[in-house]
Design a protein around this motif. Structure first.
Motif, PDB file in Angstrom:
ATOM      1  N   ARG A   1      30.789  33.287  51.258  1.00 17.74           N
ATOM      2  CA  ARG A   1      29.468  33.540  50.414  1.00 17.74           C
ATOM      3  C   ARG A   1      29.345  35.175  50.455  1.00 17.74           C
ATOM      4  N   GLY A   2      29.511  36.086  51.521  1.00 21.17           N
ATOM      5  CA  GLY A   2      29.313  37.099  51.453  1.00 21.17           C
ATOM      6  C   GLY A   2      30.253  38.119  50.803  1.00 21.17           C
ATOM      7  N   CYS A   3      31.475  37.582  50.367  1.00 19.34           N
ATOM      8  CA  CYS A   3      32.517  38.087  49.650  1.00 19.34           C
ATOM      9  C   CYS A   3      31.931  37.901  48.022  1.00 19.34           C
ATOM     10  N   ARG A   4      31.829  36.796  47.858  1.00 22.49           N
ATOM     11  CA  ARG A   4      31.581  36.520  46.267  1.00 22.49           C
ATOM     12  C   ARG A   4      30.299  36.786  45.967  1.00 22.49           C
ATOM     13  N   GLN A   5      29.138  36.515  46.729  1.00 17.06           N
ATOM     14  CA  GLN A   5      28.077  36.680  45.892  1.00 17.06           C
ATOM     15  C   GLN A   5      27.194  37.949  46.572  1.00 17.06           C
ATOM     16  N   MET A   6      26.964  37.923  47.864  1.00 16.78           N
ATOM     17  CA  MET A   6      26.225  39.050  48.372  1.00 16.78           C
ATOM     18  C   MET A   6      26.539  40.361  48.216  1.00 16.78           C
ATOM     19  N   CYS A   7      27.934  40.823  48.300  1.00 13.32           N
ATOM     20  CA  CYS A   7      28.498  42.057  48.076  1.00 13.32           C
ATOM     21  C   CYS A   7      28.199  42.534  46.831  1.00 13.32           C
ATOM     22  N   ASN A   8      27.830  41.638  45.903  1.00 10.81           N
ATOM     23  CA  ASN A   8      27.838  41.975  44.372  1.00 10.81           C
ATOM     24  C   ASN A   8      26.284  41.914  44.074  1.00 10.81           C
ATOM     25  N   ASP A   9      25.401  41.939  44.932  1.00 12.37           N
ATOM     26  CA  ASP A   9      23.881  41.888  44.992  1.00 12.37           C
ATOM     27  C   ASP A   9      23.355  43.036  45.453  1.00 12.37           C
TER      28      ASP A   9
ATOM     29  N   GLY B   1      30.211  45.014  44.356  1.00 14.94           N
ATOM     30  CA  GLY B   1      31.091  44.493  43.631  1.00 14.94           C
ATOM     31  C   GLY B   1      31.567  43.327  44.332  1.00 14.94           C
ATOM     32  N   ALA B   2      31.785  42.157  43.934  1.00 16.16           N
ATOM     33  CA  ALA B   2      32.375  40.922  44.459  1.00 16.16           C
ATOM     34  C   ALA B   2      33.696  41.265  45.052  1.00 16.16           C
ATOM     35  N   ARG B   3      33.899  40.596  46.278  1.00 14.76           N
ATOM     36  CA  ARG B   3      35.254  40.446  46.678  1.00 14.76           C
ATOM     37  C   ARG B   3      35.696  39.010  46.679  1.00 14.76           C
ATOM     38  N   ARG B   4      37.060  38.967  47.005  1.00 16.73           N
ATOM     39  CA  ARG B   4      37.523  37.285  46.543  1.00 16.73           C
ATOM     40  C   ARG B   4      37.837  36.986  48.083  1.00 16.73           C
ATOM     41  N   ALA B   5      37.754  35.679  48.346  1.00 16.42           N
ATOM     42  CA  ALA B   5      38.014  35.232  49.641  1.00 16.42           C
ATOM     43  C   ALA B   5      38.948  34.180  49.634  1.00 16.42           C
ATOM     44  N   VAL B   6      39.807  34.055  50.463  1.00 17.38           N
ATOM     45  CA  VAL B   6      40.555  32.853  51.038  1.00 17.38           C
ATOM     46  C   VAL B   6      40.087  32.150  52.145  1.00 17.38           C
ATOM     47  N   LEU B   7      39.936  31.042  52.030  1.00 17.98           N
ATOM     48  CA  LEU B   7      39.024  30.256  53.087  1.00 17.98           C
ATOM     49  C   LEU B   7      40.039  29.083  53.561  1.00 17.98           C
TER      50      LEU B   7
ATOM     51  N   MET C   1      28.847  40.708  56.708  1.00 13.38           N
ATOM     52  CA  MET C   1      28.663  41.224  55.377  1.00 13.38           C
ATOM     53  C   MET C   1      28.784  42.743  55.682  1.00 13.38           C
ATOM     54  N   ARG C   2      28.408  43.365  56.697  1.00 16.94           N
ATOM     55  CA  ARG C   2      28.603  44.741  56.921  1.00 16.94           C
ATOM     56  C   ARG C   2      29.962  45.023  56.842  1.00 16.94           C
ATOM     57  N   TYR C   3      30.974  44.223  57.781  1.00 14.22           N
ATOM     58  CA  TYR C   3      32.371  44.604  58.023  1.00 14.22           C
ATOM     59  C   TYR C   3      32.930  44.497  56.666  1.00 14.22           C
ATOM     60  N   ILE C   4      32.661  43.508  55.592  1.00 15.94           N
ATOM     61  CA  ILE C   4      33.196  43.353  54.295  1.00 15.94           C
ATOM     62  C   ILE C   4      32.920  44.497  53.461  1.00 15.94           C
ATOM     63  N   LEU C   5      31.806  44.969  53.590  1.00 18.16           N
ATOM     64  CA  LEU C   5      31.736  46.039  52.825  1.00 18.16           C
ATOM     65  C   LEU C   5      32.139  47.380  53.272  1.00 18.16           C
ATOM     66  N   HIS C   6      32.161  47.604  54.415  1.00 14.78           N
ATOM     67  CA  HIS C   6      32.950  48.631  55.137  1.00 14.78           C
ATOM     68  C   HIS C   6      34.457  48.836  54.880  1.00 14.78           C
ATOM     69  N   TYR C   7      35.190  47.598  55.031  1.00 11.40           N
ATOM     70  CA  TYR C   7      36.606  47.664  54.986  1.00 11.40           C
ATOM     71  C   TYR C   7      37.133  46.989  53.909  1.00 11.40           C
ATOM     72  N   THR C   8      36.377  46.998  52.768  1.00  9.97           N
ATOM     73  CA  THR C   8      36.988  46.390  51.493  1.00  9.97           C
ATOM     74  C   THR C   8      36.307  47.173  50.275  1.00  9.97           C
ATOM     75  N   GLU C   9      36.923  46.839  49.160  1.00 10.32           N
ATOM     76  CA  GLU C   9      36.604  47.494  47.778  1.00 10.32           C
ATOM     77  C   GLU C   9      36.225  46.327  46.858  1.00 10.32           C
ATOM     78  N   PRO C  10      35.525  46.494  45.888  1.00 14.59           N
ATOM     79  CA  PRO C  10      35.511  45.226  44.748  1.00 14.59           C
ATOM     80  C   PRO C  10      36.680  44.819  44.487  1.00 14.59           C
ATOM     81  N   GLY C  11      36.854  43.609  44.529  1.00 15.01           N
ATOM     82  CA  GLY C  11      38.219  43.001  44.048  1.00 15.01           C
ATOM     83  C   GLY C  11      39.399  42.614  44.933  1.00 15.01           C
ATOM     84  N   ASP C  12      38.938  43.080  46.167  1.00 18.45           N
ATOM     85  CA  ASP C  12      39.874  43.064  47.297  1.00 18.45           C
ATOM     86  C   ASP C  12      39.808  41.578  47.745  1.00 18.45           C
ATOM     87  N   CYS C  13      40.801  40.992  48.461  1.00 15.97           N
ATOM     88  CA  CYS C  13      40.927  39.778  48.831  1.00 15.97           C
ATOM     89  C   CYS C  13      40.842  39.512  50.281  1.00 15.97           C
ATOM     90  N   GLY C  14      40.040  38.720  50.897  1.00 16.11           N
ATOM     91  CA  GLY C  14      40.021  38.672  52.443  1.00 16.11           C
ATOM     92  C   GLY C  14      40.507  37.209  52.707  1.00 16.11           C
TER      93      GLY C  14
END
Length: 91
Positions: free
Chosen positions: A26-34, A71-77, A1-14
């Motif tokens: 889970r980190g992209c959708r829920q945790m970065c928005n909490d 803010g929430a990020r989007r993820a393609v898994l 989650m630290r990497y997701i927060l550091h390298y992305t902004e809300p709405g970005d897609c990983g």
């Protein structure tokens, strides 16, 4: 989650092509928005949603520097295993 927060902004897609347990999504959708979860990592969340981390400046003084926004990020898994794919749909 630290990497997701550091390298992305809300709405970005990983993209995560090979999965293990689904925590990236889970980190992209829920945790970065909490706010509580982000603050549990030792970050500070401002009233405007900016996330800051404590750093040391050139004089050795501790300062808070902004690096992201809450803010929430989007993820393609994606996974090759049908069983794993089914499991990811349940998240």
């Amino acid at each position: 989650m630290r990497y997701i927060l550091h390298y992305t902004e809300p709405g970005d897609c990983g993209l995560r092509r090979i999965l293990r347990d689904g925590n990236d999504g889970r980190g992209c959708r829920q945790m970065c928005n909490d706010k509580v979860v982000v603050e549990s990592l030792g970050y500070r969340v401002g009233d405007d949603g900016t996330i800051s981390q404590q750093e040391t400046d050139e004089k050795g003084k501790a300062v808070w520097k902004q690096f992201s926004k809450i803010g929430a990020r989007r993820a393609v898994l994606n996974d090759l295993s049908p069983a794993a794919t089914f499991h990811r749909l349940q998240l």
